[in-house]
Enzyme design. Structure first.
Site, PDB file in Angstrom:
ATOM      1  N   SER A   1       0.866  -1.192   0.000  1.00  0.00           N
ATOM      2  CA  SER A   1       0.000   0.000   0.000  1.00  0.00           C
ATOM      3  C   SER A   1       0.889   1.225   0.000  1.00  0.00           C
ATOM      4  O   SER A   1       2.087   1.129   0.263  1.00  0.00           O
ATOM      5  CB  SER A   1      -0.859   0.027   1.265  1.00  0.00           C
ATOM      6  OG  SER A   1      -0.062   0.407   2.378  1.00  0.00           O
ATOM      7  N   ASP A   2       0.337   2.394  -0.303  1.00  0.00           N
ATOM      8  CA  ASP A   2       1.092   3.610  -0.020  1.00  0.00           C
ATOM      9  C   ASP A   2       0.970   3.878   1.484  1.00  0.00           C
ATOM     10  O   ASP A   2       0.217   3.201   2.198  1.00  0.00           O
ATOM     11  CB  ASP A   2       0.594   4.788  -0.867  1.00  0.00           C
ATOM     12  CG  ASP A   2       1.675   5.877  -0.987  1.00  0.00           C
ATOM     13  OD1 ASP A   2       2.638   5.863  -0.207  1.00  0.00           O
ATOM     14  OD2 ASP A   2       1.543   6.762  -1.855  1.00  0.00           O
ATOM     15  N   TRP A   3       1.679   4.896   1.925  1.00  0.00           N
ATOM     16  CA  TRP A   3       1.764   5.194   3.368  1.00  0.00           C
ATOM     17  C   TRP A   3       0.353   5.368   3.965  1.00  0.00           C
ATOM     18  O   TRP A   3      -0.325   6.347   3.672  1.00  0.00           O
ATOM     19  CB  TRP A   3       2.586   6.471   3.562  1.00  0.00           C
ATOM     20  CG  TRP A   3       2.820   6.840   4.989  1.00  0.00           C
ATOM     21  CD1 TRP A   3       1.911   7.403   5.834  1.00  0.00           C
ATOM     22  CD2 TRP A   3       4.027   6.672   5.735  1.00  0.00           C
ATOM     23  NE1 TRP A   3       2.476   7.594   7.065  1.00  0.00           N
ATOM     24  CE2 TRP A   3       3.781   7.160   7.039  1.00  0.00           C
ATOM     25  CE3 TRP A   3       5.299   6.163   5.446  1.00  0.00           C
ATOM     26  CZ2 TRP A   3       4.760   7.160   8.033  1.00  0.00           C
ATOM     27  CZ3 TRP A   3       6.261   6.160   6.429  1.00  0.00           C
ATOM     28  CH2 TRP A   3       5.983   6.654   7.710  1.00  0.00           C
ATOM     29  N   ALA A   4      -0.069   4.402   4.755  1.00  0.00           N
ATOM     30  CA  ALA A   4      -1.373   4.428   5.430  1.00  0.00           C
ATOM     31  C   ALA A   4      -2.560   4.529   4.472  1.00  0.00           C
ATOM     32  O   ALA A   4      -3.656   4.916   4.875  1.00  0.00           O
ATOM     33  CB  ALA A   4      -1.431   5.566   6.455  1.00  0.00           C
TER      34      ALA A   4
END
Ligand code: BGC
Length: 745
Positions: free
Chosen positions: A277-280
């Site tokens: 995933s991207d950050w969060a």
């Protein structure tokens, strides 16, 4: 008649060297997986940042328990080895960590921003820069970079356009291929190669209004023909990982998009690496209004096919519960872990988990790396204008060097340079002094930084100009004004740079403008003030030597724009591969707003697709770029007037160097499909070639065009080659060129 052609299957074999050992890797993955507890599996699916997680000692605890698969932003070979040792020697199964970092356009040796790299149209050099970045990063214990970013970007307001290869799917695909091959090399297990990550899947570049993280509305036709092709190419090149995006697409967050991730990326493209995933971005599905809470977000993320969660902790906190409740399948967990382990095996981490701590000394910013950085910086610069052949300057010319970017070792590096060091930078001032002699360079910044609005330095600028024959003004934007979350509503130069350029132009001496910027901007209201413009993007560590070589003619510009230059923000989005419309823009029906008669009758001016103030042409078209010499295009030839599906034909033209110096031209091949079951763009880039010519020399440039290059994706993702009439151009840019016609039968 519509002829269906099966999409080219890129397979899941990865690169050549992994093919050899694939069987072995699969066996090891299977056997390890069978020994893992559920906690250990969930651990592999989590990635954290030591800073956010509470430091190295906290990390060691979870690593020791086998509850972590990856760390991002752990800095230093020694620190990486220390943590890796805990994973290998103290955790039950000894599974190594994979260490990630944003190595976007160089590690310590900083190359031009990716948009600049794309302007070189030089695949070999881009590949070489990525290979160097990989070596430097690997020497610091990094196994995995979050690059290439291959989001087609058609909006200069969007700060992240700096990180992309611009507006065109083919050019983004070139960068995708070159960077994946450069980072990963032929052998991912080589200690000096690292895993690549194609990001952000998918459509992130289409953010509404150019505001970062914003909603995207993308038709299926655009998704398949514009936004997906670079990812398909990255998978074909063997990209080890893919990162999902922050944006939603047509109501579904990209990080919860089962169809895009599972059906298209994993099943159709055969991607066998892992998706992070991207950050969060899993957690952010709550804010999107797609997930009720973190538990629901984790459920949606895994269902969609995200194998590793970056930064947020939904998998860590809730996957067990979700499995117990039957809301997610154990099969998905096993598949995710197998993918992560597969990449760790391919990287050779099980066999060789530690980095040689002495490597960095000889690798970081070594002379060879700087040479490539200089070359790529030179080739990324686009000469937009050169009235009266002001450039190149003769050595020894008295130059007033002005502007807030002329001596800014940090700002010239651009966005995403976590590990770059401004002390390595060579600025334009330093390079001009070295090349032209400091007694011939009169330096006065005028403004201390790009946003500076104070004109108190202008008097010194006037004094510098008074002693000079030519003014070189280095303007643009500081590094912090482009990149993530650095969108702008206005595209004029910031601060008092417009006034500075006006002052410079008022002294009757020719002005050469050099622009260092993360986006195509700033020129509409200022370009008339300069005789010559070199658009340099943020050129990186070697900005100075590269620009000195160009300004003084040691090297000849070759860059071509990877993105259309709009006149102003009101013209955005504007890109060359637009559709025709029912009422195509036409010069004969455009009346500039100032010329419209008072009380003109509503339809008296003609009705076509333009704006009253800007008309319909951009400031500079895609593919545009001048040289210190000139090139003539003649004699377009086509080997056949028609071809059948499955065949190819040859299109050629003669290119002549009509100037006085040797130069290189990037010759572009465009086509237009005149009638389609779905309307097709007015032009599409299909290929390009660089040709180097001595003064007076001519060469025939030949392109082979096969029927597959003439197909397109239907909205359901089916690749179709439709018979019909086509135009083909051999061209210096997207707005000009020689045209021929043919029929596809
Ligand atoms: C960015 C990614 C980046 C990640 C890790 C995110 O904010 O969107 O491109 O790789 O952070 O630093």
């Amino acid at each position: 008649m519509v002829v269906l052609v099966l999409p080219v299957f890129f397979g899941c074999t990865g690169n050549a060297s992994t093919v050899k050992s694939d069987d072995d890797v699969e066996k090891r993955v299977e056997s390890l997986l069978s020994e893992m507890t559920l906690d250990e599996k969930i651990g592999q699916m989590s990635q954290v940042d030591p800073g956010v997680f509470g430091g190295l000692e906290n990390l060691k605890k979870v690593v020791r328990n086998g509850q972590l698969g990856s760390v991002l932003n752990l800095i230093g070979a020694k620190e990486v080895n220390e943590l890796q040792r805990v994973a290998i020697e103290e955790s039950r199964l000894g599974i190594p960590l994979i260490i990630g970092r944003d190595v976007i356009h160089g590690y310590r040796t900083i190359f031009p921003i990716p948009l600049g790299m794309a302007a070189s149209w030089n695949e070999d050099l881009v590949r070489e820069s990525a290979a160097i970045a990989a070596k430097e990063a690997a020497s610091m214990g990094i196994n995995w970079t979050f690059a290439p970013m291959i989001d087609v970007s058609r909006d200069p307001r969007w700060g992240r356009i700096a990180e992309s290869a611009g507006e065109d799917p083919l050019l983004n695909s070139m960068v995708a291929r070159a960077m994946v091959q450069g980072y990963q090399g032929d052998d991912l297990s080589d200690p000096l190669t690292i895993a690549a990550c194609a990001k952000h899947f998918v459509g992130y570049g289409a953010a509404e209004g150019g505001r970062d993280y914003n909603t995207t509305v993308i038709s299926d036709l655009q998704l398949h023909n514009v936004y997906l092709p670079p990812f398909k190419e990255a998978v074909k090149a063997g990209a080890a990982t893919v990162m999902t995006a922050f944006n939603e697409i047509n109501g579904i967050p990209a990080s919860g998009h089962k169809h895009n991730i599972r059906d298209i990326l994993k099943n159709e493209y055969g991607f066998d690496g892992f998706v992070v995933s991207d950050w969060a971005s899993i957690q952010e599905m709550i804010s999107h209004g797609f997930a009720r809470d973190l538990k629901h977000a984790g459920e949606l993320g895994l269902a969609a096919g995200i194998d590793m969660e970056m930064a947020s902790r939904s998998y860590n906190d809730y996957l067990k519960e979700l499995l117990d409740e039957g809301k997610v399948d154990m099969e998905w967990v096993d598949d995710a872990v197998a993918r992560i382990l597969r990449i760790k095996f391919r990287l050779g981490l099980f066999d060789n988990p530690y980095v040689d701590e002495s490597l960095a000394d000889s690798l970081l910013v070594n002379v060879e790396h700087l040479k490539v950085a200089r070359k790529l910086a030179e080739e990324s610069v686009v000469l937009l204008k050169n009235e009266n052949q002001v450039l190149p300057l003769k050595k020894g010319t008295k130059v007033a060097l002005i502007g807030p970017m002329a001596n800014q070792p940090y700002e010239q590096l651009g966005t995403w340079i976590f590990d770059g060091d401004e002390n390595d930078s060579q600025t334009v001032l330093e390079a001009f002094n070295a090349f032209n002699g400091d007694n011939n360079v009169f330096f006065a910044e005028g403004l201390e930084y790009s946003r500076d609005k104070s004109t108190k330095g202008f008097a010194e600028v006037e004094r510098a100009i008074a002693q000079s024959e030519v003014v070189v003004a280095v303007v643009g934007e500081e590094a912090i004004l482009s990149g993530e979350a650095k969108s702008l509503a206005e595209l004029d130069f910031v601060g008092a740079q417009g006034e500075l350029l006006k002052l410079a132009a008022s002294k009757g001496k020719p002005v050469v403008m050099i622009v260092m910027s993360g986006r195509p901007a700033g020129l509409f209201k200022t370009q008339h003030l300069a005789k010559s413009i070199l658009y340099a993007w943020h050129p990186g560590t070697m900005a100075g030597p590269a620009l000195a070589n160009l300004v003084f003619g040691e090297t000849v510009p070759v860059g071509k724009l990877p993105v259309t230059f709009p006149k102003g923000e009101g013209q955005v989005p504007i890109y060359y591969a637009h559709k025709m419309t029912g009422r195509p823009a036409d010069a004969s029906t455009w009346t500039h707003i100032d010329e419209i008669p008072v009380q003109a009758v509503q339809h008296s001016l003609g009705n076509t697709s333009h704006t009253l103030d800007y008309g319909f042409t951009p400031l500079y078209p895609f593919g545009y770029g001048l040289s210190y010499t000139s090139f003539e295009y003649s004699d377009i030839n086509i080997s056949a007037k028609s071809l059948s599906i499955g065949e190819s034909l040859k299109v050629s033209a003669t290119i002549t160097n009509t100037g006085d110096v040797e130069g290189a031209e990037t010759v572009q091949l465009y086509t237009r499909d005149l009638v389609g079951s779905y309307t097709r763009p007015v032009r599409e880039l299909k290929d390009y070639q660089r040709v180097t010519l001595s003064p007076g020399e001519s060469k025939e440039v030949v392109f082979e065009l096969n029927s597959d290059q003439l197909g397109f994706y239907f909205p359901d993702g089916e690749f179709v080659v439709e018979p019909g009439d086509f135009h083909v151009w051999i061209a210096p840019n997207a707005a000009e060129g020689l045209r021929a016609e043919f029929e596809l039968q």
